[in-house]
Design an enzyme around this catalytic site. Sequence first.
Site, PDB file in Angstrom:
ATOM      1  N   MET A   5      -0.866  -1.384  -0.194  1.00  7.04           N
ATOM      2  CA  MET A   5      -2.320  -1.400   0.407  1.00  7.04           C
ATOM      3  C   MET A   5      -3.260  -1.484  -0.711  1.00  7.04           C
ATOM      4  O   MET A   5      -3.519  -0.747  -1.674  1.00  7.04           O
ATOM      5  CB  MET A   5      -2.225  -0.149   1.069  1.00  7.04           C
ATOM      6  CG  MET A   5      -1.311   0.111   2.378  1.00  7.04           C
ATOM      7  SD  MET A   5      -1.532   1.592   2.885  1.00  7.04           S
ATOM      8  CE  MET A   5      -1.005   2.901   1.856  1.00  7.04           C
ATOM      9  N   ILE A  31       2.761   6.825  -1.934  1.00  2.00           N
ATOM     10  CA  ILE A  31       2.666   6.790  -3.411  1.00  2.00           C
ATOM     11  C   ILE A  31       1.312   6.555  -3.546  1.00  2.00           C
ATOM     12  O   ILE A  31       0.557   5.571  -3.214  1.00  2.00           O
ATOM     13  CB  ILE A  31       3.644   5.780  -3.910  1.00  2.00           C
ATOM     14  CG1 ILE A  31       4.979   5.928  -3.377  1.00  2.00           C
ATOM     15  CG2 ILE A  31       3.428   5.704  -5.283  1.00  2.00           C
ATOM     16  CD1 ILE A  31       5.734   4.678  -3.754  1.00  2.00           C
ATOM     17  N   GLY A  79      -6.448   2.829  -2.137  1.00  2.00           N
ATOM     18  CA  GLY A  79      -5.370   1.766  -2.761  1.00  2.00           C
ATOM     19  C   GLY A  79      -3.935   2.379  -3.042  1.00  2.00           C
ATOM     20  O   GLY A  79      -3.881   3.483  -3.818  1.00  2.00           O
ATOM     21  N   SER A  80      -2.990   1.895  -2.628  1.00  2.00           N
ATOM     22  CA  SER A  80      -1.809   2.878  -2.873  1.00  2.00           C
ATOM     23  C   SER A  80      -0.558   1.982  -2.103  1.00  2.00           C
ATOM     24  O   SER A  80      -0.810   0.818  -2.109  1.00  2.00           O
ATOM     25  CB  SER A  80      -1.967   3.961  -2.149  1.00  2.00           C
ATOM     26  OG  SER A  80      -2.538   3.903  -0.923  1.00  2.00           O
ATOM     27  N   ARG A  81       0.640   2.705  -1.905  1.00  2.28           N
ATOM     28  CA  ARG A  81       1.676   2.085  -1.299  1.00  2.28           C
ATOM     29  C   ARG A  81       2.464   2.830  -0.654  1.00  2.28           C
ATOM     30  O   ARG A  81       2.463   4.250  -0.792  1.00  2.28           O
ATOM     31  CB  ARG A  81       2.664   1.539  -2.762  1.00  2.28           C
ATOM     32  CG  ARG A  81       4.023   0.974  -2.329  1.00  2.28           C
ATOM     33  CD  ARG A  81       4.450   0.506  -3.960  1.00  2.28           C
ATOM     34  NE  ARG A  81       5.943   0.769  -3.823  1.00  2.28           N
ATOM     35  CZ  ARG A  81       6.603   0.415  -5.113  1.00  2.28           C
ATOM     36  NH1 ARG A  81       5.979   0.183  -6.277  1.00  2.28           N
ATOM     37  NH2 ARG A  81       7.977   0.767  -4.997  1.00  2.28           N
TER      38      ARG A  81
END
Length: 252
Positions: free
Chosen positions: A122, A180, A210-212
Amino acid sequence: MHVMPGELLDNKGRGEAAWRWPAIHPEGRKFALIAAAVCVVTAFLAWETVAWPLAVLTLCILAFFRDPERVVPQDPACVIAPADGLVSLIQQVPPPRELQLADGTGAPALGSEPVTRISIFMSVFDVHINRAPISGTIRRVIYLPGKFLNADLDKASEENERQHILIERSDGVAIAFTQIAGLVARRIVPFVKTGDTMAVGQRVGLIRFGSRVDVYLPQGTDAKVVLGQKVVAGETVLAELGKQQLIEGIAQ
């Protein structure tokens, strides 16, 4: 089958579709309010060089925390994307160590055999509300502190700050996904706890800036998306349970 509250739409044209402004999640309203208040003060003091950037910042915060409605497929065979973003990795890997063994509570364990992991990256431009990939009961929520490496890296799955969520359906099928934190993201905000009953596509949390999200499919199930594809939380079908097939895509 769990059906989320809201209007029912189908592939025969039933229902009513219309564009609407997305809501702003309450988690982001306080940040936008602070930025807007400081913007008003600086504008009142005629500090235009500060006021204009703060106005832009306020709009960016509102955009980041937008929470649009999604039309969630209700087919029980489908695993739905829990996050908006780019499919950055599709790999055969063992499930997270924390979910491989039973914990004594009766919650299911995933074992150590490799399964398909789909990683969704993301960016700061994506919607950051995460949603349940299947209907079921939350059996485990495990938070682990860690580093803040670039979430696009493979090792982020084991080294970054993260939170595992395991959902079990009534028929015993269990799917885990991991939120994450990344290089910019510094906080995972959960909306759920162990024991909660979820409908597919229901909001489960968010990750700031912002991440995953990694999704671990059951054995015998392949991804229905391809590497590099953009997916939409609550709408894109990531997989069909028990289906294994090669799907190819062409970047153009």
